[in-house]
Design a protein around this motif. Sequence first.
Motif, PDB file in Angstrom:
ATOM      1  N   TYR A  57       0.839  -1.204   0.000  1.00  0.00           N
ATOM      2  CA  TYR A  57       0.000   0.000   0.000  1.00  0.00           C
ATOM      3  C   TYR A  57       0.871   1.250   0.000  1.00  0.00           C
ATOM      4  O   TYR A  57       0.554   2.249  -0.631  1.00  0.00           O
ATOM      5  CB  TYR A  57      -0.898   0.009   1.239  1.00  0.00           C
ATOM      6  N   GLY A  72       0.932   4.027  -2.709  1.00  0.00           N
ATOM      7  CA  GLY A  72       0.627   5.396  -2.288  1.00  0.00           C
ATOM      8  C   GLY A  72       1.633   6.382  -2.839  1.00  0.00           C
ATOM      9  O   GLY A  72       1.274   7.444  -3.348  1.00  0.00           O
ATOM     10  N   VAL A  86      -0.984   7.965  -5.044  1.00  0.00           N
ATOM     11  CA  VAL A  86      -1.725   8.899  -4.204  1.00  0.00           C
ATOM     12  C   VAL A  86      -0.956  10.201  -4.000  1.00  0.00           C
ATOM     13  O   VAL A  86      -1.530  11.288  -4.098  1.00  0.00           O
ATOM     14  CB  VAL A  86      -2.071   8.253  -2.850  1.00  0.00           C
ATOM     15  N   VAL A 104      -4.373   6.600   1.915  1.00  0.00           N
ATOM     16  CA  VAL A 104      -3.803   5.248   1.905  1.00  0.00           C
ATOM     17  C   VAL A 104      -4.347   4.431   3.075  1.00  0.00           C
ATOM     18  O   VAL A 104      -4.766   3.277   2.920  1.00  0.00           O
ATOM     19  CB  VAL A 104      -2.258   5.315   1.961  1.00  0.00           C
ATOM     20  N   ALA A 129       2.989   1.952   5.648  1.00  0.00           N
ATOM     21  CA  ALA A 129       2.364   2.609   4.504  1.00  0.00           C
ATOM     22  C   ALA A 129       2.266   4.105   4.758  1.00  0.00           C
ATOM     23  O   ALA A 129       2.489   4.922   3.857  1.00  0.00           O
ATOM     24  CB  ALA A 129       0.985   2.023   4.257  1.00  0.00           C
TER      25      ALA A 129
END
Lengths: 253, 282
Positions: free
Chosen positions: B106, B110, B114, B141, B209
């Motif tokens: 993740y 991210g 993201v 996230v 993360a």
Amino acid sequence: MEIRPHLSVQNLNVYFDQLRILKDVSIDIPDHKITVIIGPSGCGKTTLLKSLNRLLDPLDGVRVEGRVLVDNVDIYDPRTEVTEVRKKMGLLSQRPQPLPMSIYDNVAYGPRIHNHVDKKRLGEVVEQYLRMAGLWEEVKDRLGEPASRLSVGQQQRLCLARGLAVGPEIILGDEPTSALDPQSSQNVERRLIELKEEYTVIVVTHILRQAKRIADYIAFLYLGELVEHGPAAEVFANPRDPRMRAYLTGEIS
Amino acid sequence: MLVLTCVPAFLVLLILVGLFVRARPILAEKPFFSLLFSSAWSPLKGDFGLFPFIMGTLWVTFVSLVLAVPVSLLTAVFLSEYAPRSVREFTKPIIDLLAGLPSVIYGVWGVLLVVPLVGRIIAPFFGVTSSGYTVLAGGIVLAIMIFPTIISVSLEVFSSIPYQMREASLSLGATKWETVRHVVLKKGLQGIIAAIVLGLSRAFGETMAVLMVVGNIPRLPRSVFDGGYPLPALLANNYGEMMSVPLYDAALMLAAAVLLLVVLFFNVLARLILVRVERRAA
């Protein structure tokens, strides 16, 4: 029988996946009488009852063919609003299902969502239907308590009041006394007999004695087939079909 | 058996005591609450204010909950009440799979997706310049990481509500949505709170993360477009390094103890809410 009963079933077939549960059922339900649907378990009694207010719809894999006319409107017509159909019927299930809220809110639930009762009058309406269900005296001091605290028998009468508060024409009972003790059962039966003055009542039961006590009209289902129907006195005295006769004598149950 | 049952409770206590013992050197120099609420963090000068980290943790967790709770609840409602069986059976294993992915994946995702999304699209949209390594990126996230928990616990809760209860509401002429709102959500409230608390606990503790996308700036975040530095990231980044700086080790131990206390606090709070809801619904 009246010429135009307001509930009429015509050639109803119900399938669960490939299985045919109801076979070509046609019956006119007489108004202002108690019609009792009897038959051995698993013969489709409950399915027939639920098909009357389209409670089969949400189930996966169910197919309904044929027509159910309520006030001459086919409830399975795509143009029919399902909530309108259901508003015309109150349902009592096998085990009473109080909603997760107070006694008062349970009865007020229907009027509130349909918005057909003035807010100020809601209290009176709740009282009126609780009286009609014969529960008012027992709960009038504890209306704010969660409905789940009532005894099962009281819960069933609460469900009756809740159903009546929507202003239905028809009351459906799916073995409404099967979870109750004898005294509560008797109480519910007495209510149903009172209510037939104003409502059309349809009750499913597997208790033959109960059918004899309350029925004006009998429908006998056997393996999905409507074998025999007619006025209770006639059917019990002179069953025409051998299967009906066997059921009455207890050979099949 | 009784002894075994007591072990977990005892362990929590032991860890907490252990952390405080190791944090004693710094507590001897400065009072606990001034460390907790001071924003000055410059270890070389001997300033160890934990407030930016505590707030960093709360911000990231809060943002993730705000994003995750509505989305997961609506997903759970859709899957349990509206979706056909086939869709439900297809989706559930995938959601459960998401819960099992290692968090570093993740994190990488991210950083790749993201962070640029926040830096190039979302922040400019609100008229803010940002690198993208922000509290918001951390929150997004984290939200995606706690979806599966909230969804699958809520699904369990909804499926435990008898179908006949929905039937009762429908038979009164309620629409499906009215039934969901007044009956399913109400009956399931307790379980939903439990689901959210489970998600919350995961969000507080999640380290990897978050630390990859949140910027790790030891300053009090003023908006979701600022970088943050949550407690777990502080510990993971610095423990074992810079240990020559006096009191650093003790400060980190204190940070760990504070993190533990924050998580305990929210767990107890949730438990209290649950008890109240339970009493009301009984």
